[in-house]
Motif scaffolding. Structure first.
Motif, short mmCIF file in Angstrom:
data_model
loop_
_atom_site.label_atom_id
_atom_site.label_comp_id
_atom_site.label_asym_id
_atom_site.label_seq_id
_atom_site.Cartn_x
_atom_site.Cartn_y
_atom_site.Cartn_z
N PRO A 1 13.83 7.75 -15.27
CA PRO A 1 13.25 8.81 -14.44
C PRO A 1 11.81 8.53 -14.02
O PRO A 1 11.37 9.03 -12.98
N ASN A 2 11.09 7.70 -14.77
CA ASN A 2 9.70 7.41 -14.41
C ASN A 2 9.58 6.61 -13.12
O ASN A 2 8.51 6.56 -12.50
N ASP A 3 10.70 5.98 -12.69
CA ASP A 3 10.64 5.18 -11.47
C ASP A 3 10.35 6.04 -10.25
O ASP A 3 9.85 5.54 -9.23
N LEU A 4 10.67 7.33 -10.34
CA LEU A 4 10.44 8.22 -9.19
C LEU A 4 8.95 8.45 -8.95
O LEU A 4 8.56 9.03 -7.94
N GLU A 5 8.07 7.99 -9.91
CA GLU A 5 6.63 8.14 -9.69
C GLU A 5 6.15 7.25 -8.55
O GLU A 5 5.13 7.52 -7.92
N TYR A 6 6.93 6.16 -8.27
CA TYR A 6 6.47 5.17 -7.32
C TYR A 6 7.14 5.29 -5.94
O TYR A 6 6.63 4.76 -4.96
N PHE A 7 8.29 6.01 -5.90
CA PHE A 7 9.04 6.02 -4.64
C PHE A 7 9.47 7.44 -4.28
O PHE A 7 9.69 8.29 -5.14
N GLU A 8 9.59 7.63 -2.96
CA GLU A 8 10.15 8.88 -2.45
C GLU A 8 10.95 8.55 -1.18
O GLU A 8 10.78 7.47 -0.60
N ILE A 9 11.82 9.48 -0.78
CA ILE A 9 12.66 9.25 0.40
C ILE A 9 12.41 10.34 1.41
O ILE A 9 12.19 11.52 1.05
N GLN A 10 12.39 9.97 2.67
CA GLN A 10 12.25 10.96 3.75
C GLN A 10 13.61 11.60 3.98
O GLN A 10 14.61 10.91 4.29
N ALA A 11 13.66 12.90 3.83
CA ALA A 11 14.94 13.62 3.82
C ALA A 11 15.72 13.44 5.11
O ALA A 11 16.95 13.38 5.10
N GLU A 12 15.04 13.35 6.24
CA GLU A 12 15.75 13.30 7.51
C GLU A 12 16.08 11.87 7.92
O GLU A 12 17.16 11.58 8.43
N SER A 13 15.11 10.92 7.71
CA SER A 13 15.30 9.55 8.23
C SER A 13 15.95 8.62 7.23
O SER A 13 16.57 7.63 7.62
N GLY A 14 15.83 8.89 5.92
CA GLY A 14 16.39 7.99 4.91
C GLY A 14 15.46 6.87 4.52
O GLY A 14 15.84 5.97 3.74
N TRP A 15 14.25 6.86 5.07
CA TRP A 15 13.29 5.81 4.69
C TRP A 15 12.82 6.07 3.26
O TRP A 15 12.40 7.16 2.91
N ILE A 16 12.85 4.98 2.45
CA ILE A 16 12.27 5.04 1.10
C ILE A 16 10.84 4.50 1.20
O ILE A 16 10.62 3.38 1.69
N LYS B 1 3.03 5.24 -4.85
CA LYS B 1 2.08 4.93 -5.92
C LYS B 1 1.93 3.41 -5.98
O LYS B 1 2.92 2.68 -5.82
N PRO B 2 0.71 2.89 -6.15
CA PRO B 2 0.49 1.44 -6.10
C PRO B 2 1.32 0.69 -7.12
O PRO B 2 1.57 1.15 -8.23
N LEU B 3 1.77 -0.54 -6.72
CA LEU B 3 2.52 -1.42 -7.61
C LEU B 3 1.68 -2.63 -8.01
O LEU B 3 2.21 -3.63 -8.52
N ASP B 4 0.30 -2.65 -7.80
CA ASP B 4 -0.54 -3.83 -7.95
C ASP B 4 -0.80 -4.10 -9.43
O ASP B 4 -1.89 -3.88 -9.95
N ARG B 5 0.19 -4.53 -10.16
CA ARG B 5 0.08 -4.89 -11.56
C ARG B 5 1.32 -5.68 -11.93
O ARG B 5 2.31 -5.69 -11.19
N ASP B 6 1.17 -6.37 -13.06
CA ASP B 6 2.35 -7.07 -13.55
C ASP B 6 2.89 -6.32 -14.76
O ASP B 6 2.14 -5.87 -15.61
N ARG B 7 4.13 -6.26 -14.82
CA ARG B 7 4.77 -5.57 -15.95
C ARG B 7 5.87 -6.48 -16.45
O ARG B 7 6.62 -7.07 -15.68
N TYR B 8 5.84 -6.59 -17.78
CA TYR B 8 6.87 -7.41 -18.41
C TYR B 8 7.62 -6.54 -19.41
O TYR B 8 7.02 -5.73 -20.11
N ARG B 9 8.88 -6.79 -19.48
CA ARG B 9 9.71 -6.06 -20.44
C ARG B 9 10.25 -7.06 -21.45
O ARG B 9 10.80 -8.10 -21.08
N SER C 1 0.83 -1.21 0.00
CA SER C 1 0.00 0.00 0.00
C SER C 1 0.86 1.26 0.00
O SER C 1 2.03 1.24 0.39
N ILE C 2 0.20 2.33 -0.43
CA ILE C 2 0.91 3.62 -0.46
C ILE C 2 1.32 3.98 0.97
O ILE C 2 0.57 3.82 1.92
#
Length: 942
Positions: free
Chosen positions: A615-630, A634-642, A584-585
């Protein structure tokens, strides 16, 4: 040779050059001729029957000019034409056939002309006319000189040659010479009968009155075989030689009872010397060897300076010299003694005009100050006193006979730097008759300097206020602080020099101090994050220049201020983590952690996140500036194939092109678009289909200026929603407190995680090495895995010795992985805090040698000792001071020490004459029981 100088002038500069030029000087005919015939006058003989053209004489002339042309002529003929001269050769020949008459003199006057040297149109340069005498038949011999003279010194050697005399025979016969004296001197000289050389026949003495000074002699030349003879005068003069030294009439001259105060130039006595030589050899001048006297040409001696009967045992003795004026001069000497008569004309003379004795500031009554000394050359007795009369002046007294000066016998208070005394010396005239009618007095100055006693130590009055700071990385020699120590003593006792005290167990000194100014400077480049630490202790010693010297110390701490010279360091080189597809988000996925050894803002870290690969990967993740937690944003509930699709033709060779294709699997209820064709291809798939992976880059940047930063790669793998990662009992363990003396192999903590897979409990633990010492870079701790009742535990144990004084806390990261088809992992953090134990021994900063004055009251401070305990906490590092209670400690009964300050005080009044030195042992103990092996009670050092 003439030298010409060629000058070149250019822009005001003179250049010179030399060149040798030879100039030939052309002769000008300007010199007249002259006859060289000898002897003179010209004489010749002619045979009576000489035929015509018979040569009888040859005229000879010379001319200095180079182009001369000499011709000879008869100027006047008194012979009646009986002779002629060859104009070119100068040969005089007979003319005519007539016989010449016996003994008749025929006279011609002749001359020589230089016909190339004209005087005027009619005359040429010529010799004066010369008379040529020609006699018929025979004539007597002719001497080459009309008379002879010689001068010889009286010391001419016997048988030595004096003069050579020669005569010419016209008959060409041998000539015999004889010598005869006229008057005195017969036998003094002789002549060689054939050589004509006159020699000295006996020794001469100019001073012998029997010998003449001038000898008149006749030399006769006689032809052999009864021929003719002739005579000539010879005069020999004898000259004086300076062969006699002047002689005084007396060898010793004396003058008695000469008053010492006679006026300058008074005649005292006369000396006289004689010289047997003559002329300047007998002229005498007088000299004296003592500049108190002078002598004139008559030998009269006078006083040149004021005489003094008090010197030289009342008489003067010197040498008078008589020197003649010969060359070289000769001299004679005599002794002169002048005896003087004493009078009371001298005043007493002090041995020095200024006396500068020293007296200690704590001197007592009757202390000897100095002794003044005066003497009177007249031999009088001397009495001493102070100017103004009397034998006392302030706190000082003088003994009138001995000149001894002392402090008086009352209470003494020497509160000045110096005391100036004017002393007198008076004679009594006992030297001589009526001497007491004139009394003489002289004075001298006695400057009594009060010597400071070195009874005060240098003191750093502001030591407690010294809190200097030095920036880490500052160059060697950077200024730190200026310390000041004062010494209340005076002179060298109060002059202070500074030095750095070597710290215990320290190699070299980290600071230097200017011994004169007290300027403390760095002696190295400090690293706050290295071995130097945040604070460095320094002890400065001030030593006065007394003998013996006294010392004072000041210890203070120098803070090493931080410079942003360390970038943040991540605790891993790469982060890899799994995230479930249905996370979950806001889910915390992973925490990146970096540390910065700098302080304050230089060590404060801010985290940021980038996606350099996509660069599109940043749509799904962010980092807390002080704690370093990533965090998932954005939801990842899908399958993606390359897929990578390749299209190629059937040519030879075939050409191909690739394209990447992403396929998303969506819900079955969603209707997809309709393709133009259902089948495209054939499509050749070169690579396998993979699950989605996100590659990010985390950056840790400090807040220093300028900021420093580091980056680390972060890989996040999306896993199936059905997969579960391991689950920790606690994601954070601690803080866990551990004693710094925990042994190697000791267990710090046990931690546990479950696999998250039902029926498959297997897990694997790993202790992640970090990039700093605090994050286990040097493997200070290790992990040991063990099973227990179906669970797998991880024990964290000590791998290397711990030291609270070096590192106080650790931050460990433990990673656990399950054993599923797709291995998943999760991490936990263990915080370990070290506890200080009393494992350091107090160490004294230096071994001291101190001085205490005898007579000082009980309780006088002697010194202050200082010891340092490197333990990190109280009371482990609290130092207490004790005097060692041991039979060998000879000073324990005479001194006491302040428990906390280390100040040492006297317990008795010392007498240096009874004992001059004491050895005192002191001990420093810390404030807690020792944690060192086999130790009881607190740590201590002596």
């Amino acid at each position: 040779m003439l030298t010409f100088y060629v000058f070149h002038l250019s822009a005001g500069i003179k250049y010179t050059d030399n060149q040798r030029v030879i100039i030939l000087v052309k002769d000008v005919n300007d010199e007249p001729p002259y006859f060289i015939n000898r002897p003179l006058p010209m004489q010749a003989v002619v045979q009576l029957n000489a035929p015509p053209n018979t040569p009888v004489f040859t005229l000879q002339a010379r001319d200095p000019d180079t182009d001369h042309n000499i011709h000879y002529f008869i100027v006047r003929d008194r012979t009646g034409g009986r002779f002629e001269v060859d104009e070119r050769s100068g040969v005089v020949r007979t003319r005519g056939t007539d016989l010449f008459q016996l003994d008749m003199e025929y006279v011609l006057y002749v001359k020589a002309e230089d016909q190339n040297g004209k005087v005027d149109d009619r005359r040429f340069q010529s010799t004066p006319e010369e008379r040529l005498s020609i006699v018929g038949g025979k004539r007597a011999p002719q001497f080459y000189m009309p008379s002879y003279e010689a001068e010889i010194p009286e010391n001419q050697k016997k048988d030595s040659d004096i003069i050579s005399i020669k005569a010419k025979s016209f008959a060409d016969r041998e000539i015999r010479y004889t010598l005869k004296a006229q008057g005195q001197g017969a036998g003094t000289f002789n002549i060689g009968p054939t050589s004509g050389i006159v020699k000295l026949a006996k020794e001469l003495d100019f001073e012998d009155l029997r010998q003449p000074h001038v000898y008149s002699l006749i030399v006769t030349a006689t032809e052999d075989s009864g021929g003719f003879s002739t005579s000539v005068d010879l005069t020999i003069r004898v000259t004086d030689v300076n062969d006699n030294a002047p002689k005084f009439e007396l060898p010793d001259y004396q003058a008695h009872n000469v008053d010492e105060d006679i006026p300058l130039g008074t005649s005292i006595l006369r000396v006289k010397a004689m010289d047997s030589d003559s002329g300047s050899n007998a002229e005498i001048e007088y000299l004296v060897s003592d500049d108190h006297f002078a002598v004139d040409s008559n030998g009269i001696i006078v006083n040149n300076k004021q005489l003094d009967a008090d010197n030289n045992n009342a008489y003067y003795e010197f040498i008078v010299t008589a020197k003649d004026k010969g060359e070289p001069p000769k001299s004679g000497v005599a002794t002169v003694r002048v005896y003087t008569k004493n009078k009371n004309d001298e005043e007493p003379k002090f041995s020095q005009q200024v006396y500068t004795p020293n007296v200690d500031e704590n001197a007592g009554p009757n202390t000897l100050v100095t002794t003044v000394v005066a003497s009177d050359k007249d031999g009088d007795n001397v009495r001493f006193g102070f100017v103004g009369g009397g034998t006392s002046s302030g706190q000082f007294v003088i003994e009138d006979i001995t000149g001894v000066i002392r402090l008086h016998n009352k209470a003494i208070s020497l509160d000045k730097d110096k005391y100036e005394l004017n002393v007198t010396a008076m004679d009594d005239g006992s030297c001589c008759v009526n001497g007491d009618q004139t009394i003489h007095t002289s004075t001298a100055v006695v400057v009594v300097f009060i010597t400071d006693v070195n009874d005060n130590k240098p003191v750093f009055k502001d030591c407690s206020t010294y809190y200097p700071k030095v920036e880490e990385g500052a160059p060697n020699g950077s200024p730190v602080i200026k310390v000041v120590a004062t010494d209340e003593d005076k002179g060298v006792n109060g002059q202070v020099k500074y030095s750095i005290v070597q710290q215990p167990n320290q190699k070299g000194t980290k600071f230097t101090v200017d011994e004169e100014t007290g300027e403390v400077s760095t002696n190295k480049v400090f690293d706050r994050e290295g071995d130097d630490g945040k604070f460095v202790s320094v002890t400065v010693k001030a030593t006065d220049q007394g003998d013996p010297s006294l010392e004072g110390v000041c210890s203070f701490t120098v803070e090493i201020t931080d410079v942003n010279d360390n970038p943040p360091l991540f605790d891993r080189q790469k982060y890899v983590e799994n995230v479930k597809q249905d996370a979950s988000i806001g889910t915390n996925i992973l925490r990146v952690s970096a540390s910065d050894e700098d302080a304050d803002n230089n060590g404060a870290i801010v985290y940021s996140l980038t996606a350099p690969f996509n660069p599109n990967d940043l749509e799904y993740f962010e980092i807390q500036a002080e704690s370093g937690w990533i965090v998932l944003k954005k939801p990842l509930d899908r399958d993606r194939y390359r897929l990578r699709v390749s299209a190629s033709d059937k040519g030879t060779p075939a050409s191909a092109a690739d394209v990447d294709v992403e396929l998303d699997v969506v819900d079955r209820n969603n209707k997809p678009p309709i393709w133009d064709k259902i089948v495209y291809g054939p499509i050749y798939i070169r690579e396998n289909v993979t699950r989605e992976t996100y590659k990010l880059e985390a950056m840790a940047q400090d807040k220093g200026y300028p900021p420093l930063s580091r980056t680390v790669e972060v890989q996040i793998d999306v896993v199936d929603r059905a997969n579960n990662p391991p689950v920790w009992d606690h994601t954070v363990y601690g803080p866990i407190y551990v004693k710094e003396n925990m042994p190697v192999g000791g267990k710090v903590v046990s931690i546990k995680a479950s696999s998250g897979i039902e029926g498959n409990p297997t897990v694997f633990y790993r202790l992640m090495p970090g990039s700093t010492a605090q994050t286990n870079k040097f493997h200070t701790f290790y992990l040991q895995q063990r099973p227990d009742n179906g669970d797998t535990w991880a024990d964290i144990k000590v791998n290397h010795p711990l030291d609270y004084e070096s590192i106080k806390e650790y931050n460990l990261t433990i990673r656990v992985e399950n054993n599923g088809a797709q291995q998943l992992a999760s991490e936990a953090t263990v915080y370990i805090m070290l506890e200080d134990v009393n494992d350091e021994i107090p160490l004294f900063t230096e071994r001291e040698q101190e001085t205490v004055l005898e007579g000082e009251p009980i309780g006088t401070k002697v010194t202050q000792v200082n010891a340092i305990d490197k333990d990190g906490t109280f009371p482990n590092n609290q130092v207490y001071y004790y005097i060692v209670d041991s039979p060998r400690n000879e000073g324990k009964e005479f001194f006491e020490i302040n428990l906390q300050s280390g100040e040492i005080f006297t317990k008795t009044v010392f007498d240096r004459e009874k004992k001059g030195a004491y050895a005192l042992e002191v001990e420093a103990r810390d404030g807690a029981p020792s944690a060192r092996p086999n130790s009881n009670g607190p740590n201590s050092g002596e």
